[in-house]
Write a protein that holds these residues in place. Structure first.
Motif, mmCIF file in Angstrom:
data_model
loop_
_atom_site.group_PDB
_atom_site.id
_atom_site.type_symbol
_atom_site.label_atom_id
_atom_site.label_comp_id
_atom_site.label_asym_id
_atom_site.label_seq_id
_atom_site.Cartn_x
_atom_site.Cartn_y
_atom_site.Cartn_z
ATOM 1 N N SER A 284 0.716 -1.169 -0.128
ATOM 2 C CA SER A 284 -0.115 -0.204 0.024
ATOM 3 C C SER A 284 0.904 1.321 0.226
ATOM 4 N N GLY A 285 1.840 1.133 0.649
ATOM 5 C CA GLY A 285 2.764 2.231 0.857
ATOM 6 C C GLY A 285 3.655 2.491 -0.598
ATOM 7 N N ILE A 286 4.019 1.423 -1.132
ATOM 8 C CA ILE A 286 4.612 1.441 -2.458
ATOM 9 C C ILE A 286 3.600 2.253 -3.556
ATOM 10 N N GLY A 287 2.414 1.818 -3.563
ATOM 11 C CA GLY A 287 1.282 2.481 -4.283
ATOM 12 C C GLY A 287 1.114 3.869 -4.060
ATOM 13 N N GLY A 288 1.168 4.083 -2.985
ATOM 14 C CA GLY A 288 0.938 5.523 -2.692
ATOM 15 C C GLY A 288 2.173 6.406 -3.078
ATOM 16 N N LEU A 289 3.346 5.850 -2.880
ATOM 17 C CA LEU A 289 4.491 6.683 -3.315
ATOM 18 C C LEU A 289 4.646 6.801 -4.750
ATOM 19 N N SER A 290 4.464 5.664 -5.530
ATOM 20 C CA SER A 290 4.353 5.545 -7.042
ATOM 21 C C SER A 290 3.297 6.588 -7.761
ATOM 22 N N GLY A 291 2.056 6.619 -6.733
ATOM 23 C CA GLY A 291 1.260 7.549 -7.346
ATOM 24 C C GLY A 291 1.731 9.189 -7.145
ATOM 25 N N ALA A 292 2.423 9.242 -5.995
ATOM 26 C CA ALA A 292 2.881 10.580 -5.860
ATOM 27 C C ALA A 292 3.912 10.750 -6.901
ATOM 28 N N ILE A 293 4.647 10.115 -7.166
ATOM 29 C CA ILE A 293 5.883 10.339 -8.136
ATOM 30 C C ILE A 293 5.191 10.477 -9.449
ATOM 31 N N PHE A 294 4.212 9.865 -9.948
ATOM 32 C CA PHE A 294 3.640 9.837 -11.446
ATOM 33 C C PHE A 294 3.004 11.059 -11.364
ATOM 34 N N LEU A 295 1.989 11.377 -10.209
ATOM 35 C CA LEU A 295 1.621 12.795 -10.351
ATOM 36 C C LEU A 295 2.286 13.995 -10.486
ATOM 37 N N SER A 296 3.342 13.932 -9.598
ATOM 38 C CA SER A 296 4.499 14.900 -9.753
ATOM 39 C C SER A 296 5.164 15.041 -11.215
ATOM 40 N N VAL A 297 5.321 13.970 -12.003
ATOM 41 C CA VAL A 297 5.886 14.097 -13.274
ATOM 42 C C VAL A 297 4.891 14.452 -14.388
ATOM 43 N N TRP A 298 3.401 13.911 -14.099
ATOM 44 C CA TRP A 298 2.422 14.077 -15.044
ATOM 45 C C TRP A 298 1.744 15.801 -14.867
ATOM 46 N N GLY A 299 1.757 15.998 -13.568
ATOM 47 C CA GLY A 299 0.969 17.222 -13.422
ATOM 48 C C GLY A 299 -0.544 17.122 -13.132
ATOM 49 N N GLY A 300 -0.963 15.883 -13.362
ATOM 50 C CA GLY A 300 -2.449 15.654 -13.214
ATOM 51 C C GLY A 300 -3.530 16.550 -14.118
ATOM 52 N N PHE A 301 -4.673 16.176 -14.000
ATOM 53 C CA PHE A 301 -5.580 16.582 -14.890
ATOM 54 C C PHE A 301 -5.747 18.171 -14.926
ATOM 55 N N ARG A 302 -6.242 18.745 -16.121
ATOM 56 C CA ARG A 302 -6.439 20.167 -15.848
ATOM 57 C C ARG A 302 -7.445 20.503 -15.010
ATOM 58 N N ARG A 303 -8.583 19.733 -14.966
ATOM 59 C CA ARG A 303 -9.471 19.923 -14.025
ATOM 60 C C ARG A 303 -9.371 19.026 -13.070
ATOM 61 N N ARG A 304 -9.051 19.798 -11.839
ATOM 62 C CA ARG A 304 -8.435 18.967 -10.603
ATOM 63 C C ARG A 304 -9.625 18.098 -10.078
ATOM 64 N N ILE A 305 -10.831 18.313 -10.344
ATOM 65 C CA ILE A 305 -11.619 17.614 -9.618
ATOM 66 C C ILE A 305 -11.959 16.214 -10.382
ATOM 67 N N HIS A 306 -11.501 16.068 -11.340
ATOM 68 C CA HIS A 306 -11.385 14.647 -12.279
ATOM 69 C C HIS A 306 -10.407 13.663 -11.617
ATOM 70 N N GLY A 307 -9.551 14.276 -11.382
ATOM 71 C CA GLY A 307 -8.359 13.500 -10.596
ATOM 72 C C GLY A 307 -8.721 13.070 -9.052
ATOM 73 N N LEU A 308 -9.578 14.013 -8.388
ATOM 74 C CA LEU A 308 -10.286 13.699 -7.225
ATOM 75 C C LEU A 308 -11.113 12.628 -7.136
ATOM 76 N N LEU A 309 -11.693 12.715 -8.300
ATOM 77 C CA LEU A 309 -12.983 11.630 -8.569
ATOM 78 C C LEU A 309 -12.401 10.320 -8.744
ATOM 79 N N LEU A 310 -11.518 10.402 -9.753
ATOM 80 C CA LEU A 310 -10.802 9.032 -10.260
ATOM 81 C C LEU A 310 -10.205 8.550 -9.312
#
Length: 324
Positions: A280-306
């Motif tokens: 679970s921790g590895i998943g969280g760390l991977s998600g944080a790294i991926f999001l920092s590289v990608w930048g996330g959805f233009r509409r932040r609410i889409h990322g929150l809901l997904l």
């Protein structure tokens, strides 16, 4: 470092490097890792002592509830008292609760309610310390390093989530709960030592920095209700908070019995529990790294809901799955 302007009010000079933040970060990282190793070891100990899910759920409840209550007034406390002292107080009180549990272990077997009380105290002052550090970030981190500091904070949290279960499961059967609590105390001492080496500036608008309070600063009730009044002004923000409240309320019901469920299904195999929590921790760390590289959805609410949908689906899969 602060200079004094006319009227005796301190002016905080902007930070120019990450030195202060890194010193604090090193100590806090060690402290959080030690605390989470101790929490994992206490989970195993409670399960071995009771074999029931209820004590584990109540331990989580009593640890998590005080921060919720403290969130209503923590901002006023942080603004009225020296921030470095508040952060030190968090470590001192948490270390004292660990000492009490350690002494009870050496004298006799502690009752479960002792752990509830220690968890409540540690949760309350740990939250206050975390809020104080969060509120002080702008005074110890230069603007150009905000992203780097945020990444280090994420690494601190997710990294300990990965390492703590593995280390806790291994150390529990080597040095026992007593040894792990001693290790936790050592990490507290390291955190307090690093804090003593730095200066945490006090913002100009804080009560502790100003000798003369204005009438608005003396009125506690408007300060306590400011956050609620602000949220009610913006329906979209209110909707997000209601969504998160309901989602976490329902989702965390399963989280409260998660350790007991894994241990029961695996034949009390703590290695399995450690592996699942580390994953679970590895998943969280991977998600944080991926999001920092990608930048996330233009509409932040889409990322929150997904993200909410995927996390709930993961919980469903864990609930439906069966260990061999």
């Amino acid at each position: 470092m602060s200079l004094f302007a006319r009227g005796g009010r301190p002016i905080v000079t902007p930070p120019t490097s990450l030195r202060t933040f890194l010193i604090i970060w090193i100590g806090q990282t060690a402290s959080i890792l030690g605390s989470r190793i101790a929490t994992f070891a206490l989970t195993i100990w409670v399960w071995e002592a009771t074999g029931q899910a209820t004590p584990l759920s109540l331990l989580i409840f009593f640890t998590a509830t005080p921060p919720i209550i403290a969130s209503l007034f923590s901002g006023i406390i942080i603004d009225r008292f020296p921030r470095k002292q508040l952060m030190l107080l968090g470590d001192i009180v948490a270390a004292a609760s660990t000492v009490v549990i350690l002494l009870l272990l050496l004298i006799d077997t502690p009752a479960i309610w002792h752990l509830y009380l220690a968890g409540a105290v540690s949760g309350l002052f740990g939250y206050l310390q975390w809020m104080t550090l969060s509120a002080s970030m702008a005074t110890i981190v230069p603007p150009q390093h905000y992203t780097r500091a945020s990444a280090l904070e994420s690494a601190k949290g997710y990294g300990s989530n990965i390492l703590a279960p593995a280390l806790g499961g291994a150390l529990y059967y080597v040095i026992g709960l007593t040894g792990i609590l001693v290790l936790d105390l050592i990490t507290f001492l390291l955190a307090m030592s690093t804090l003593s080496l730095v200066t945490v500036p006090q913002p100009q608008g804080s009560q502790s920095a100003n000798k003369i309070d204005t009438p608005n600063q003396q009125r506690i009730w408007p300060q306590l209700t400011f956050g609620f009044r602000y949220i009610l002004k913006y329906p979209s923000l209110l909707a997000i908070l209601v969504f998160l409240l309901s989602a976490n309320l329902v989702g965390n019901i399963g989280g409260a019995i998660f350790p007991a469920m894994i241990l029961a299904r695996s034949g009390d195999n703590t290695a399995v529990l450690a592996t699942v929590e580390a994953a679970s921790g590895i998943g969280g760390l991977s998600g944080a790294i991926f999001l920092s590289v990608w930048g996330g959805f233009r509409r932040r609410i889409h990322g929150l809901l997904l993200g909410s949908i995927l996390s709930r689906l993961g919980g469903i899969v864990i609930g439906l799955g069966h260990l061999p």
